[in-house]
Design a protein around this motif. Structure first.
Motif, PDB file in Angstrom:
ATOM      1  N   GLU A   1       1.239  -1.156   0.030  1.00  0.00           N
ATOM      2  CA  GLU A   1       0.078   0.029   0.052  1.00  0.00           C
ATOM      3  C   GLU A   1       0.722   1.251  -0.082  1.00  0.00           C
ATOM      4  OE1 GLU A   1       0.218  -0.818   4.458  1.00  0.00           O
ATOM      5  OE2 GLU A   1       0.009  -2.043   2.540  1.00  0.00           O
ATOM      6  N   ARG A   2       2.169   0.963   0.571  1.00  0.00           N
ATOM      7  CA  ARG A   2       2.743   2.661   0.410  1.00  0.00           C
ATOM      8  C   ARG A   2       3.965   2.347  -0.919  1.00  0.00           C
ATOM      9  NH1 ARG A   2       4.372   3.606   6.462  1.00  0.00           N
ATOM     10  NH2 ARG A   2       5.413   5.375   5.489  1.00  0.00           N
ATOM     11  N   SER A   3       3.922   1.013  -1.695  1.00  0.00           N
ATOM     12  CA  SER A   3       4.640   0.922  -2.750  1.00  0.00           C
ATOM     13  C   SER A   3       4.740   1.282  -4.186  1.00  0.00           C
ATOM     14  CB  SER A   3       5.063  -0.130  -2.648  1.00  0.00           C
ATOM     15  OG  SER A   3       5.970  -0.864  -1.253  1.00  0.00           O
ATOM     16  N   ALA A   4       4.008   1.962  -4.225  1.00  0.00           N
ATOM     17  CA  ALA A   4       3.457   2.757  -5.228  1.00  0.00           C
ATOM     18  C   ALA A   4       3.339   1.780  -6.485  1.00  0.00           C
ATOM     19  CB  ALA A   4       4.182   3.750  -5.913  1.00  0.00           C
ATOM     20  N   ARG A   5       4.357   1.586  -7.566  1.00  0.00           N
ATOM     21  CA  ARG A   5       3.794   0.755  -8.914  1.00  0.00           C
ATOM     22  C   ARG A   5       3.820  -0.357  -8.589  1.00  0.00           C
ATOM     23  NH1 ARG A   5       6.460  -1.868 -12.841  1.00  0.00           N
ATOM     24  NH2 ARG A   5       7.930  -1.769 -11.632  1.00  0.00           N
ATOM     25  N   VAL A   6       5.312  -0.973  -7.712  1.00  0.00           N
ATOM     26  CA  VAL A   6       5.093  -2.380  -7.404  1.00  0.00           C
ATOM     27  C   VAL A   6       4.379  -3.085  -6.040  1.00  0.00           C
ATOM     28  CG1 VAL A   6       7.151  -3.721  -6.369  1.00  0.00           C
ATOM     29  CG2 VAL A   6       7.443  -2.195  -7.791  1.00  0.00           C
ATOM     30  N   GLY A   7       3.534  -2.635  -5.566  1.00  0.00           N
ATOM     31  CA  GLY A   7       2.721  -2.208  -4.363  1.00  0.00           C
ATOM     32  C   GLY A   7       1.722  -3.232  -5.286  1.00  0.00           C
ATOM     33  N   ALA A   8       1.107  -1.957  -6.053  1.00  0.00           N
ATOM     34  CA  ALA A   8       0.243  -2.430  -7.127  1.00  0.00           C
ATOM     35  C   ALA A   8      -0.116  -3.584  -7.852  1.00  0.00           C
ATOM     36  CB  ALA A   8      -0.665  -0.669  -7.711  1.00  0.00           C
TER      37      ALA A   8
END
Length: 199
Positions: free
Chosen positions: A180-187
């Protein structure tokens, strides 16, 4: 597609739920064993200490539910650590869904503990969960304990020592970083979990 967030009291539940909403997924927050068993995808978030995390799961009667779950399960941050056999943090037995012990990160020159910040991922092998995520991509970590780089490790990172960043064995997976805090990678990781499961 029914996605459930296990309500174990972790402080990151709201932010994980919001990250899923940004992907068009309205995840149900519940500690009800039957609703968790009936879900298509189950996410176990968590922030804090392993012993307290396991106490909360026992209090809600969820330890055996998670141990016998037939659906894809994704642990996030502390939720990932609880998937392993044991945590050095307060010397606590965990869910035992993945082999290995979670151990404390050791401080050293240039190495602060807890580990807080962006780190580079090193992809160990391809898997649907890591579709669109490559070595060299960055993810955001906040933790003081870490899981070993074993057979279940899909991607690792290094902070003082190398440790597991993403793990999977069968229908059980985890991410040490905060999607949820890892921008594109997390999404992308969350989208892959929702769309592909853990095939």
């Amino acid at each position: 597609m029914r996605v459930v967030l296990v309500d174990g009291g972790g402080s990151n539940i709201g932010s994980v739920r919001y990250a899923l909403q940004r992907l068009g997924v309205d995840a149900e927050l519940t500690a009800d064993p039957e609703r968790i068993r009936a879900a298509d995808r189950v996410i176990l978030p968590g922030v804090g200490a392993a012993a307290e995390g396991m106490r909360r799961l026992r209090r809600y009667g969820l330890v055996e539910v998670l141990r016998t779950l037939q659906r894809p399960l994704l642990g996030v941050c502390l939720g990932m650590q609880l998937l392993f056999e044991h945590s050095e943090e307060e010397d606590v037995d965990c869910l035992g869904l993945l082999p290995g012990r979670v151990t404390r990160l050791r401080p050293g020159p240039g190495v602060r503990v807890p580990h807080m910040g962006w780190n580079t991922l090193e992809k160990n092998r391809d898997a649907p969960l890591l579709e669109g995520i490559e070595s060299g991509d960055h993810a955001y970590f906040v933790h003081g304990y870490a899981a070993p780089v074993g057979e279940a490790c899909l991607a690792s990172t290094t902070h003082g020592r190398r440790f597991a960043a993403v793990v999977q064995r069968g229908n059980v997976a985890g991410a040490q970083f905060h999607p949820e805090r890892s921008a594109r990678v997390g999404a992308r990781l969350l989208r892959n979990f929702i769309e592909y499961g853990l095939a």
